[in-house]
Enzyme design. Sequence first.
Site, short mmCIF file in Angstrom:
data_model
loop_
_atom_site.label_atom_id
_atom_site.label_comp_id
_atom_site.label_asym_id
_atom_site.label_seq_id
_atom_site.Cartn_x
_atom_site.Cartn_y
_atom_site.Cartn_z
CE LYS A 182 0.57 117.49 12.05
NZ LYS A 182 -0.42 117.40 10.97
CG ASP A 189 -3.49 118.34 12.20
OD1 ASP A 189 -2.73 118.82 13.08
OD2 ASP A 189 -3.14 117.40 11.45
CE1 TYR A 202 -0.08 115.15 6.70
CE2 TYR A 202 -1.70 116.72 7.49
CZ TYR A 202 -0.84 115.67 7.73
OH TYR A 202 -0.76 115.11 8.99
CG HIS A 208 4.87 115.65 10.34
ND1 HIS A 208 4.28 116.14 9.21
CD2 HIS A 208 4.07 114.63 10.74
CE1 HIS A 208 3.18 115.45 8.94
NE2 HIS A 208 3.03 114.53 9.86
#
Length: 316
Positions: free
Chosen positions: A80, A46, A51, A113
């Site tokens: 995402k 994931d 990130y 997201h």
Amino acid sequence: MSPPKHIKLNNGIELATIGLGTYRSQPGQVEEAVKAAIDIGYRHFDCASIYGNEKEVGNAINEKIASGTVKREELFITSKLWNNFHVKAAVVPKLKESLEAFNLDYLDLYLVHWPYAFKEDGPLLPTGNVKEFFSDIDYLETWQGMEEAVKLGLTKSIGVSNFNAEQIDRLVKNCTVKPVVNQVECNPNLNQKKLIKFCQDREVVVVGYCPLGRSEYVGRPGFPEPTIFDAKVAEIGKKFNKTSAQVVLNYIINNLGVVVIPKSVSPSRIKENFEVFDFVLDCQDVAYLDSCNKNQRVCPSSDFKDHKYYSFNAEF
Ligand SMILES: NC(=O)c1ccc[n+]([C@@H]2O[C@H](COP(=O)([O-])OP(=O)(O)OC[C@H]3O[C@@H](n4cnc5c(N)ncnc54)[C@H](OP(=O)(O)O)[C@@H]3O)[C@@H](O)[C@H]2O)c1
């Protein structure tokens, strides 16, 4: 019955019920973590552009493919779309940027997201007077870009994250390609039973983030105490020779019917979190874990509570 290792999505694709989370996994650590996870048997990862570590995750994946440990088609990679890029025309280019960062040809799953959008030229994480950075773009418009990405073969499946029941319903009624998952926070403090049932009734699988209650938040004021520190949960674990984290992950997969994506950069914990398929909790254990529900979130995202599409004002 012991927990299922896979679950079928509404497009027929199988998803492993445990994946490795990568949020807050530092670029210097995530590469080793992903390689260790592949060696241990993880096939589901994931990720997200926000990130900031897609490149390192991709390095690890490509190294493991090159060495023959795993084939690309055995892996399930999720990423995402971030909130500033909800305009339909931005979706495909943003997905291509993620693919370039990973150095991959396609994703297995691309998620919206959050249901709410920010202005494209604003900050990625607005602070201060956040309302000036809000954008009213409807997630139904964003979804058209997501559907285009499937048509172009850039991702096999599409889904959403942090959508409430009303938003899921509206999307399912107004789409051509159905979302396969809704990724939301799920742990014993916030068991999401109503939302899970609502999603299951619409053939949308729930993927649960913060399954361990984000254990490093223990003792942080304003945040729920992660259930993995509950003495009773530790006691349940002892019966099965399992840790509290293993008890909680087993409960979420087997008793809530949710896919889990615990994050760790420690190889021993990555292994621990994967060894959750060989025991079945007793009725009274499940009743205790059910009783831990407090509807308290680790990720309330309350800075954005005034946004038109903020999802957590609804009951579920
Ligand atoms: N869609 C969204 O909006 C959204 C939001 C949040 C998260 N996510 C996804 O969900 C994933 C998981 O959520 P999360 O990372 O916030 O929280 P989490 O997985 O509940 O907790 C991660 C924390 O627990 C520690 N940990 C891992 N295994 C453990 C074990 N067996 N025993 C004790 N502690 C353990 C980790 O530390 P070490 O790394 O040091 O082991 C880390 O501090 C994220 O990484 C991300 O991929 C998605």
